[in-house]
Every structure is written in C-alpha cells, then in structure tokens.
Design a protein around this motif. Structure first.
Motif, PDB file in Angstrom:
ATOM      1  N   THR A   1      -5.923  -3.503  -6.982  1.00  0.00           N
ATOM      2  CA  THR A   1      -4.885  -3.911  -6.012  1.00  0.00           C
ATOM      3  C   THR A   1      -3.904  -2.747  -5.850  1.00  0.00           C
TER       4      THR A   1
ATOM      5  N   PRO B   1      -9.373  -7.212  -4.467  1.00  0.00           N
ATOM      6  CA  PRO B   1      -9.543  -6.870  -3.049  1.00  0.00           C
ATOM      7  C   PRO B   1      -9.806  -5.395  -2.764  1.00  0.00           C
ATOM      8  N   ARG B   2      -9.386  -4.497  -3.650  1.00  0.00           N
ATOM      9  CA  ARG B   2      -9.519  -3.065  -3.357  1.00  0.00           C
ATOM     10  C   ARG B   2     -10.336  -2.347  -4.433  1.00  0.00           C
TER      11      ARG B   2
ATOM     12  N   SER C   1     -12.173  -1.149   0.591  1.00  0.00           N
ATOM     13  CA  SER C   1     -12.207  -2.588   0.283  1.00  0.00           C
ATOM     14  C   SER C   1     -13.269  -2.863  -0.774  1.00  0.00           C
ATOM     15  N   ASN C   2     -13.008  -3.879  -1.581  1.00  0.00           N
ATOM     16  CA  ASN C   2     -14.024  -4.367  -2.506  1.00  0.00           C
ATOM     17  C   ASN C   2     -14.568  -5.678  -1.930  1.00  0.00           C
ATOM     18  N   VAL C   3     -15.731  -5.579  -1.291  1.00  0.00           N
ATOM     19  CA  VAL C   3     -16.272  -6.736  -0.569  1.00  0.00           C
ATOM     20  C   VAL C   3     -17.489  -7.272  -1.308  1.00  0.00           C
TER      21      VAL C   3
ATOM     22  N   ASP D   1      -9.394   4.975  -1.340  1.00  0.00           N
ATOM     23  CA  ASP D   1      -9.118   3.531  -1.246  1.00  0.00           C
ATOM     24  C   ASP D   1     -10.090   2.880  -0.262  1.00  0.00           C
TER      25      ASP D   1
ATOM     26  N   GLU E   1       0.846  -1.202   0.000  1.00  0.00           N
ATOM     27  CA  GLU E   1       0.000   0.000   0.000  1.00  0.00           C
ATOM     28  C   GLU E   1       0.884   1.257   0.000  1.00  0.00           C
TER      29      GLU E   1
ATOM     30  N   ASN F   1      -9.842   2.453   3.753  1.00  0.00           N
ATOM     31  CA  ASN F   1     -11.250   2.180   4.134  1.00  0.00           C
ATOM     32  C   ASN F   1     -11.928   3.284   4.939  1.00  0.00           C
TER      33      ASN F   1
END
Ligand code: SAM
Length: 248
Positions: free
Chosen positions: A227, A238-239, A137-139, A135, A26, A105
């Motif tokens: 990412t 994930p992001r 999270s991609n949940v 930025d 990151e 997040n």
C-alpha cells in the motif's frame, strides 16, 4: 516502434487529470521516499501531476514520456522541471539520477520483453547508491471477467467547453496472455455525441514475475510494500510498490 498505448494517452490527455481523482496517499509515499535535494528521473511522467509534488523538495526532476500531448500538459503544469520525449522501452539520457521512479501502473503497458529492457534502462540511469521505485497494481486475475459491458466511470464538467461529459469504459481480459484491453470513451452527457475514444492494454503482473524481472534487470528490492501507507506486501494488497537498488 508504434505503441497503441501512447496513442491512447495522446487522445485522452485533455481528460486524464479529471478522470484520475485524488492521489494524496500516493503523493505522500513519494514525499517520504524521495530524499530532499536529490536528482530525480520520473519515467512515464504523463501530465506532470506527480512531477509537481516531487519538485517540492528535489533538486531537479526530469520527466520522460512518449506522448506529446501528455508532455505538453506537463510542461505547462511544471515549468521548473525538464521534460523529454522518450520511449521507456529503450532510452539513454547520458546521465544518472539519485532516484528513478516509474509510478502509477505505467510499467503494465509493456510486454514482458519490453519490461525487461525498460527496467534495465532504469537501472542504468540510477547512481550506485541510488534507488529505483516501481509501482504497479496487484491484481488477482481470477476476479477479472473475460469481458465487461460498457459502464460509466465518471461524470465531469469540461472546463474549456463548459459541456457536461461522461467517461465510459468496457474491457476484455485475455487470461492466457494476462492482457487486459480497456476501451474508453468520453460522451457529451446531453447530446450523447462521442467526444473522444481510444483503447489501451495492461499486462497483469504477478508478484513473482515482477521479482524475476527486477532481478534479471540487475535490480535488488530493498523494500516491497502493498500500500502507499507502506504496509509490507502480502496477498490481497492493492499495490506492488518496490524500492530497489542497482546491483553493480
Ligand atoms: C498511467 S499514465 C501515468 C502518468 C503519470 N506518471 C501519473 O502518475 O499520472 C501512463 C503514462 O505512460 C506513458 N507511456 C506509455 N507507454 C510508454 C512508453 N513506451 N514510453 C514512455 N511513456 C509511455 C503514457 O504516455 C502515460 O503518460
């Protein structure tokens, strides 16, 4: 306006850094994206972990956060940066920056309405040729359970007290409102005594929702990565890492 999430950070400030491990990938993303000698505004700067990295090359870094305890830590860690107590939902610093970023997040702590006012404030604090970086999270919330039992998330040694501590977490997911409530507790591993406990909420932001929020706030995405290694965004990444420019 009171904010339970800020109370959470006030209570967990002593443990925040140890609970969030290595973040090298990151940090390298920001080293790549933040131009040298630029003026940077870091929103929700927390304990200053990223601020320290940004200051390696930036001409100046200003960090804002609503948690006094987190800001105290940031001021100790990064004396060369400027820190201001401010609520990201509505603030006016009276100046603009080359890069405005809201990492790790932090935007997920806000309601949709507050996200829009916050993103509009980010855009207003960005120079015409500058960039706003978000930025989250991609949940995929199909995988979030309505409730999880309390489980250990980390074991660590508390430096000032020398005690061995355990971090515990349990969560509930309110699917209709896409709201994840996380209940967190730190326990003395030997005695079982609870040393600190608090809760926070995170809104699960779908990719389409964030696209619309950015547009409504007057921000045009120029890059969207999935990412920190700058993989183009796609399902399962994930992001959600946006680099946007203000529309003027
Ligand atoms: C996940 S932490 C991120 C901290 C830091 N940026 C980092 O990278 O470690 C979220 C931060 O958002 C801050 N925060 C939450 N709600 C806020 C609000 N309404 N205004 C300003 N800061 C807020 C918290 O105090 C906390 O420091």
């Amino acid at each position: 306006m009171p904010d339970g999430n800020v109370e959470f950070y006030d209570k967990c400030a002593d443990f925040y850094d140890v609970l969030h491990g290595e973040r090298h990938e990151e940090f390298d993303f920001y080293r790549h994206y933040v131009p040298a000698s630029s003026h940077v505004l870091e929103i929700a700067c927390g304990s200053g972990t990223l601020t320290d990295v940004l200051l390696e090359t930036a001409a100046s870094v200003t960090g804002i956060d609503a948690s006094v305890a987190m800001l105290d830590r940031a001021r100790q860690r990064v004396p060369g940066a400027r820190f201001i107590k401010a609520d990201m939902r509505s603030f006016d610093l009276g100046m603009q920056f080359d890069t405005v970023l809201c990492p790790f997040n932090s935007l997920m702590h806000l309601s949709p309405h507050d996200s829009l006012t916050a993103l509009s404030a980010f855009a207003a604090h960005c120079t015409d040729a500058g960039q706003v970086i978000i930025d989250v999270s991609n949940v995929d919330d199909r995988f979030l359970s309505p409730s999880t039992p309390e489980q250990i998330i980390s074991r660590f040694s508390d430096v000032p007290s020398g005690r061995n501590l355990c971090g515990w977490e349990r969560s509930e997911y309110d699917r209709p409102n896409r709201l994840l409530s996380v209940h967190w507790r730190v326990e003395d591993a030997e005695t079982g005594e609870t040393v600190a406990a608090s809760s926070y909420t995170q809104r699960i932001l779908s990719s389409g929702e964030l696209d619309r929020l950015l547009e409504s706030a007057g921000l045009r995405p120029v890059d969207k990565f999935g990412t920190y290694g700058r993989t183009p965004f796609g399902p399962g990444c994930p992001r959600q890492l946006f680099v946007a420019q203000p529309l003027r």
